[in-house]
Write an enzyme that holds these catalytic residues in place. Structure first.
Site, PDB file in Angstrom:
ATOM      1  N   LYS A  47      41.445  51.252  47.783  1.00 53.63           N
ATOM      2  CA  LYS A  47      41.570  52.677  48.097  1.00 53.63           C
ATOM      3  C   LYS A  47      42.070  53.458  46.892  1.00 53.63           C
ATOM      4  O   LYS A  47      42.978  53.013  46.189  1.00 53.63           O
ATOM      5  CB  LYS A  47      42.526  52.881  49.267  1.00 53.63           C
ATOM      6  N   ASP A  85      41.461  44.307  53.063  1.00 52.13           N
ATOM      7  CA  ASP A  85      41.644  45.733  52.862  1.00 52.13           C
ATOM      8  C   ASP A  85      42.917  45.922  52.057  1.00 52.13           C
ATOM      9  O   ASP A  85      44.004  45.552  52.510  1.00 52.13           O
ATOM     10  CB  ASP A  85      41.765  46.423  54.226  1.00 52.13           C
ATOM     11  N   TYR A 112      49.817  50.154  48.218  1.00 52.16           N
ATOM     12  CA  TYR A 112      50.537  49.061  48.865  1.00 52.16           C
ATOM     13  C   TYR A 112      51.380  48.250  47.875  1.00 52.16           C
ATOM     14  O   TYR A 112      52.213  47.444  48.288  1.00 52.16           O
ATOM     15  CB  TYR A 112      49.570  48.120  49.581  1.00 52.16           C
ATOM     16  N   HIS A 160      41.987  57.063  49.894  1.00 51.56           N
ATOM     17  CA  HIS A 160      43.054  56.698  50.816  1.00 51.56           C
ATOM     18  C   HIS A 160      43.381  57.823  51.783  1.00 51.56           C
ATOM     19  O   HIS A 160      43.400  57.622  52.994  1.00 51.56           O
ATOM     20  CB  HIS A 160      44.309  56.323  50.025  1.00 51.56           C
TER      21      HIS A 160
END
Length: 84
Positions: free
Chosen positions: A45, A11, A16, A78
């Site tokens: 995402k 994931d 990130y 997201h």
């Protein structure tokens, strides 16, 4: 290490800021023969600044380029609110 112990679902997300590293790690494990690409499932995402329909293709392309993948198995939103 996750792939070595059996994980096959990763994931990730643009937010990130580690797509290059994650993509490299997955590609290395595929190249080493530890896992086949079809055994891996990558979820990405769409970050909130890219929720406008016209921005989605370029956001996806950016992630694909960072990951150095031909495709993402699943791309989700997201957070369900747009940001500037």
């Amino acid at each position: 290490v996750a792939i070595e112990v059996g994980y096959r679902h990763v994931d990730g997300a643009y937010f990130y800021e580690n797509e290059e590293e994650v993509g490299r790690a997955i590609r290395e494990k595929i190249a080493d023969g530890m896992v086949k690409s079809e055994e891996m499932f990558y979820t990405g995402k769409l970050w909130s600044t890219f929720n406008a329909p016209e921005m989605i293709p370029s956001a996806l392309e950016k992630s694909l380029k960072s990951l150095q993948f031909d495709y993402i198995d699943l791309c989700i939103i997201h957070t369900p609110l747009p940001l500037k």
